[in-house]
Design an enzyme around this catalytic site. Structure first.
Site, short mmCIF file in Angstrom:
data_model
loop_
_atom_site.label_atom_id
_atom_site.label_comp_id
_atom_site.label_asym_id
_atom_site.label_seq_id
_atom_site.Cartn_x
_atom_site.Cartn_y
_atom_site.Cartn_z
N ASP A 92 15.96 41.80 27.44
CA ASP A 92 16.63 40.75 26.66
C ASP A 92 15.89 40.29 25.40
OD1 ASP A 92 18.27 40.95 28.87
OD2 ASP A 92 18.10 38.87 29.51
N LYS A 140 24.40 42.89 31.03
CA LYS A 140 24.56 42.11 32.27
C LYS A 140 25.08 40.73 31.92
CE LYS A 140 19.75 40.78 31.90
NZ LYS A 140 19.97 39.34 31.66
N CYS A 189 14.74 36.20 33.41
CA CYS A 189 15.22 37.58 33.56
C CYS A 189 14.11 38.58 33.89
CB CYS A 189 16.00 37.99 32.32
SG CYS A 189 17.57 37.07 32.24
C1 VGL Z 1 17.95 34.42 30.42
C2 VGL Z 1 18.60 32.27 30.86
C3 VGL Z 1 19.93 32.63 30.74
C4 VGL Z 1 16.83 35.39 30.23
C5 VGL Z 1 19.28 34.79 30.31
O1 VGL Z 1 17.03 36.43 29.57
O2 VGL Z 1 15.72 35.11 30.73
N1 VGL Z 1 17.63 33.17 30.71
N2 VGL Z 1 20.26 33.88 30.48
#
Ligand code: VGL
Ligand code: ZN
Length: 197
Positions: free
Chosen positions: A8, A106, A151
């Site tokens: 991410d 995702k 994540c």
């Molecule tokens: C994430 C919060 C919400 C992450 C993704 O990538 O850690 N955190 N969505």
């Protein structure tokens, strides 16, 4: 065989983004350099529909960063982030994406959040990443990216449970650190047998 999993590294998780992780962009040059050491590179992308249930905006009167009971457990209500097709959902512009063997997205199910690259937060719906890695004979995973306590943490713990040897390069991750979440994540990863380097 080993693989680098880059979690991410998207604009919304970097300074100026909707759910900015402090120093989120500092890790990009180091991640790019590390790609050269791996025969396989996998990138993940948080990829939500605009009406995703993890967004505080979908719940009347709910404040961002409050916590709500969902059918699968407690869910943090986030600011709107990583909406499919938006600039915020794109990878950081300096991240090398040409080396990616696979980009896994995702968080597309509007009713279920998905921190882990392997399972949605119901802990049962798979993303398919386990099968991809195992059919390629990949046994050892190194994880980097954002955010350490969400994540990266969920992905590392799931990977260890699935039998992969997992190393998290903490120097190439950054945390949201919300309400003690970083300390809890570090303890949880260690208990699951994840090596934190
Ligand atoms: C994430 C919060 C919400 C992450 C993704 O990538 O850690 N955190 N969505
Ligand atoms: Zn998200």
């Amino acid at each position: 065989m080993k693989a680098l999993i880059v979690i991410d590294v998207q604009n919304d998780f970097c300074p100026g983004g909707a759910l900015a992780v402090p120093g989120g962009d500092d890790i990009v040059p180091g991640i790019n350099a590390l790609m050269a050491e791996f025969p396989a590179v996998i990138l993940t992308q948080d990829w939500h529909p605009a009406d995703h249930a993890s967004f505080a905006s979908q719940h009347d009167g709910a404040a961002p960063m409050s916590v709500m009971q969902f059918p699968y457990g407690l869910q943090v209500l986030w600011p709107d982030h990583c909406i499919q097709g938006t600039t915020g959902a794109r990878f950081h512009p300096d991240l090398i994406t040409d080396r990616a063997d696979l980009i896994i997205r995702k968080g597309m199910n509007p009713a279920i959040d998905s921190y882990s690259a392997f399972f949605e937060n119901d802990h049962t719906t798979p993303t398919g990443l386990e099968g991809y890695l195992k059919t390629r004979g990949i046994t050892d995973l190194t994880m980097v990216g954002l955010a350490t306590d969400f994540c990266v943490n969920y992905s590392a713990v799931d990977a260890a449970k699935l039998g992969f040897a997992v190393t998290v390069r903490a120097d190439l991750c950054r945390a949201i650190d919300f309400d003690g979440s970083l300390a809890a994540a570090t303890g949880g990863m260690q208990a699951a047998g994840v090596r934190i380097a």
